[in-house]
Design a protein around this motif. Structure first.
Motif, mmCIF file in Angstrom:
data_model
loop_
_atom_site.group_PDB
_atom_site.id
_atom_site.type_symbol
_atom_site.label_atom_id
_atom_site.label_comp_id
_atom_site.label_asym_id
_atom_site.label_seq_id
_atom_site.Cartn_x
_atom_site.Cartn_y
_atom_site.Cartn_z
ATOM 1 N N SER A 278 0.849 -1.207 0.000
ATOM 2 C CA SER A 278 0.000 0.000 0.000
ATOM 3 C C SER A 278 0.873 1.241 0.000
ATOM 4 N N HIS A 279 1.915 1.191 0.847
ATOM 5 C CA HIS A 279 2.795 2.350 0.954
ATOM 6 C C HIS A 279 3.489 2.630 -0.380
ATOM 7 N N GLU A 280 4.027 1.567 -0.990
ATOM 8 C CA GLU A 280 4.764 1.729 -2.248
ATOM 9 C C GLU A 280 3.866 2.241 -3.357
ATOM 10 N N LEU A 281 2.625 1.736 -3.366
ATOM 11 C CA LEU A 281 1.711 2.162 -4.427
ATOM 12 C C LEU A 281 1.221 3.595 -4.210
ATOM 13 N N ILE A 429 27.476 -3.130 -1.459
ATOM 14 C CA ILE A 429 26.382 -3.232 -0.474
ATOM 15 C C ILE A 429 27.011 -3.329 0.915
ATOM 16 N N PRO A 430 26.611 -2.440 1.844
ATOM 17 C CA PRO A 430 27.182 -2.532 3.192
ATOM 18 C C PRO A 430 26.919 -3.915 3.796
ATOM 19 N N GLU A 431 27.873 -4.373 4.612
ATOM 20 C CA GLU A 431 27.792 -5.743 5.131
ATOM 21 C C GLU A 431 26.478 -6.021 5.867
ATOM 22 N N GLU A 432 26.060 -5.047 6.713
ATOM 23 C CA GLU A 432 24.855 -5.292 7.520
ATOM 24 C C GLU A 432 23.589 -5.351 6.664
ATOM 25 N N ALA A 433 23.680 -4.829 5.423
ATOM 26 C CA ALA A 433 22.487 -4.828 4.552
ATOM 27 C C ALA A 433 22.396 -6.105 3.724
ATOM 28 N N GLN A 434 23.536 -6.831 3.642
ATOM 29 C CA GLN A 434 23.593 -7.963 2.708
ATOM 30 C C GLN A 434 22.561 -9.058 2.998
ATOM 31 N N GLU A 435 22.252 -9.250 4.304
ATOM 32 C CA GLU A 435 21.287 -10.316 4.602
ATOM 33 C C GLU A 435 19.851 -9.878 4.323
ATOM 34 N N ARG A 440 11.358 -8.381 0.390
ATOM 35 C CA ARG A 440 10.519 -7.553 -0.487
ATOM 36 C C ARG A 440 10.557 -6.099 -0.035
ATOM 37 N N PHE A 441 10.733 -5.211 -0.950
ATOM 38 C CA PHE A 441 10.741 -3.753 -0.743
ATOM 39 C C PHE A 441 11.949 -3.250 0.041
ATOM 40 N N TYR A 442 12.938 -4.149 0.278
ATOM 41 C CA TYR A 442 14.116 -3.664 0.992
ATOM 42 C C TYR A 442 15.053 -2.960 0.010
ATOM 43 N N ARG A 443 15.495 -1.758 0.388
ATOM 44 C CA ARG A 443 16.480 -1.025 -0.428
ATOM 45 C C ARG A 443 17.510 -0.425 0.510
ATOM 46 N N GLY A 454 14.157 1.908 -8.841
ATOM 47 C CA GLY A 454 14.078 0.595 -8.187
ATOM 48 C C GLY A 454 12.765 0.428 -7.426
ATOM 49 N N THR A 455 12.302 -0.807 -7.337
ATOM 50 C CA THR A 455 11.061 -1.072 -6.577
ATOM 51 C C THR A 455 11.358 -1.827 -5.289
ATOM 52 N N GLY A 456 12.543 -2.391 -5.165
ATOM 53 C CA GLY A 456 12.874 -3.201 -3.973
ATOM 54 C C GLY A 456 12.343 -4.630 -4.094
ATOM 55 N N LEU A 457 11.839 -4.983 -5.288
ATOM 56 C CA LEU A 457 11.272 -6.333 -5.458
ATOM 57 C C LEU A 457 12.156 -7.234 -6.327
ATOM 58 N N GLY A 458 13.095 -6.620 -7.050
ATOM 59 C CA GLY A 458 13.903 -7.359 -8.022
ATOM 60 C C GLY A 458 14.599 -8.582 -7.447
#
Ligand code: ADP
Length: 495
Positions: A278-281, A429-435, A440-443, A454-458
């Motif tokens: 909902s937020h993304e849309l 990509i920073p190490e803490e973000a790699q996991e 979904r929707f993570y950027r 980007g949509t964060g869904l790729g």
């Protein structure tokens, strides 16, 4: 045999109930010993009574045998003393007495039927050799006893050689053949049996009551498990349930609680996903509203501004469209793997096509794309889905690259897997973000990702596709230096 028996039990519906089985087991455990005990007691009473009767009769007839010798009854049957003793004994034992002389002739029959007849039976012959015989005929209700009539004065002298040793020599002068009735024993046995049966019936009532109570008590925990699960189902509680009465119920409940936990996690992630969607849309819509409102609020807007704002609005629409398309792809991936359409695909060709499509985009950013194919690879994959997954990786390598950077795609294979490596000289990509990058929707940088569309869904889509192919995806990255994604997929799709 056991399997057939189980099948038979399974067919009888009531026996499929644990409660019914417990009831029958407890019932049988109660009835079998009590019935067995009744039979054993009655049997031993009968054996004992018969042997007492035999011993009693044998004693009496031994005394009679002495009297027969003393009164010379075998030669002359007129002795009144002996005759009355004979009548007395046959009355006492409710039976018949035959006196047989050395020539196997009946010299006296208390029934008066067989006098003068010859009796040659196995028992009589045996008895003539000095051994008393007994034969209990249960069916006709009598005991047949033979007693040797031995002249003790003569026999003591000649007693030392045993009958066997002397061959055919008869030790006895005659034989008393008697049959005594066992009616009294049978009557007592009957009474005892009836009483025992009454006691057993009363016990049976108790056993049935105990079996019913025990069956109910023992299965109660299972009913509590069902009740607790039903409560959760009805929504009365969403707490973890606990029924610790048996180890078995504990196992069932543990498994159920784990299932409940998994469902909760799924529910939470679904809720989070819906709120994210909902937020993304909403974001592009809000932008469009702001742009449109600002145009409407101004009077006499110059044509260039209109054009500029309309271009922005068109971009937002495109973005909205991209999010919706990505969401639809993701939903499709989330469906069962049965939807996968496996064919034999030339992976070199597939990668060439992807890169050909993406090269113009890369060129705009002055990024060089290098393709290194170590060997030709043909694999069983879903061509459309894999194209989408690998395109996402190469697109990201271009999107998150620095101007004048490079992207290198390497294809290799061993006898089991093929691997595609997508390396770039980008921002990393920073190490803490790699996991989190597959969520979904993570950027990593929301505004930057938005800026570059980007949509964060790729990566979520890519990972789904690779897992569907029973493959794996790994990332190695260093901030400011670049990123390497490595995908490994089996050459032959495991069923
Ligand atoms: P997006 O649509 O934002 O690219 P993805 O799911 O494809 O979403 O990627 C998630 C995030 O992972 C991106 O927002 C980006 O921050 C990071 N990322 C993915 N690929 C790369 C890459 N090659 N280099 C640097 N960051 C990357």
């Amino acid at each position: 045999m056991l399997a057939k028996w189980k099948q038979f039990l399974g067919k009888i519906k009531i026996l499929r109930s644990l409660k019914a089985r417990l009831f029958f087991i407890i019932l049988l455990a109660g009835i079998i010993p009590s019935t067995g005990m009744r039979y054993a007691i009655l049997q031993s009473y009968e054996d004992r009574s018969v042997s007492v009767r035999i011993a009693d009769v044998q004693n009496q007839f031994k005394i009679l045998a002495n009297h027969l010798i003393i009164y010379g009854y075998l030669h002359d049957t007129s002795s009144e003393v002996v005759n009355s003793e004979l009548d007395q004994l046959s009355n006492l034992y409710d039976g018949r007495v035959l006196i047989i002389d050395k020539n196997f002739k009946v010299i006296k029959d208390t029934y008066g039927i067989s006098e003068g007849k010859t009796v040659i039976s196995e028992e009589v012959i045996k008895c003539f050799k000095g051994t008393s015989t007994t034969n209990y005929d249960r069916k006709n209700g009598y005991i047949e006893i033979t007693t040797p009539i031995v002249d003790t004065v003569v026999s003591t002298g000649a007693a030392s050689p045993k009958p066997e040793d002397t061959g055919e020599a008869n030790l006895a002068e005659g034989v008393i053949l008697s049959s005594v009735s066992t009616n009294t024993i049978m009557t007592t046995l009957d009474i005892l049996n009836r009483r025992a049966l009454i006691v057993e019936l009363i016990a049976l009532v108790f056993i049935v009551a105990i079996a019913l109570a025990m069956a109910k008590l023992l299965t109660a925990p299972f009913e509590r498990v069902t009740q607790a699960i039903n409560d959760v189902k009805a929504g009365f509680t969403d707490e973890q349930i606990s029924v610790n009465d048996y180890v078995e119920t504990e196992h069932i409940v543990d498994a159920f609680n784990q299932l409940l936990g998994r469902m909760k996690v799924l529910d939470d992630s679904r809720q989070e996903f819906v709120s994210n969607v909902s937020h993304e849309l909403k974001t592009p819509l809000t932008s469009m509203k702001v742009l449109a409102d600002s145009l409407l609020m101004q009077e006499e807007v110059p044509a260039e501004l209109y054009k500029e704002f309309m271009t922005d609005i068109a971009n937002e629409i495109e973005r909205e469209n991209k999010i919706i398309n990505d969401l639809l792809s993701l939903v499709k991936m989330d469906k069962k793997a049965a939807d996968i359409n496996i064919t034999s695909v030339d992976i070199n060709e597939l990668l060439e096509l992807i890169l050909k499509r993406l090269r113009p985009i890369a060129r705009k950013k002055e990024i060089e794309i290098i393709f290194e194919s170590i060997r030709p690879v043909t694999a069983e994959v879903d061509e459309v889905k894999l194209t989408l997954a690998l395109s996402n990786l190469v697109e990201n390598a271009i999107k998150y690259n620095n101007p004048s950077g490079w992207v290198k795609v390497t294809l290799d294979a061993d006898h089991q897997f093929f691997s595609v490596e997508v390396a770039d000289s980008g921002i990393g990509i920073p190490e803490e973000a790699q996991e989190h990058i597959y969520e979904r929707f993570y950027r990593v940088d929301k505004s930057h990702s938005r800026e570059i569309g980007g949509t964060g869904l790729g990566l979520a889509i890519t990972r789904s596709v690779i897992l569907m192919h029973r493959g794996s995806i790994k990332v190695m990255s260093e901030e400011g230096k670049g990123t390497v994604f490595t995908v490994k997929i089996p050459l032959i799709h495991p069923v």
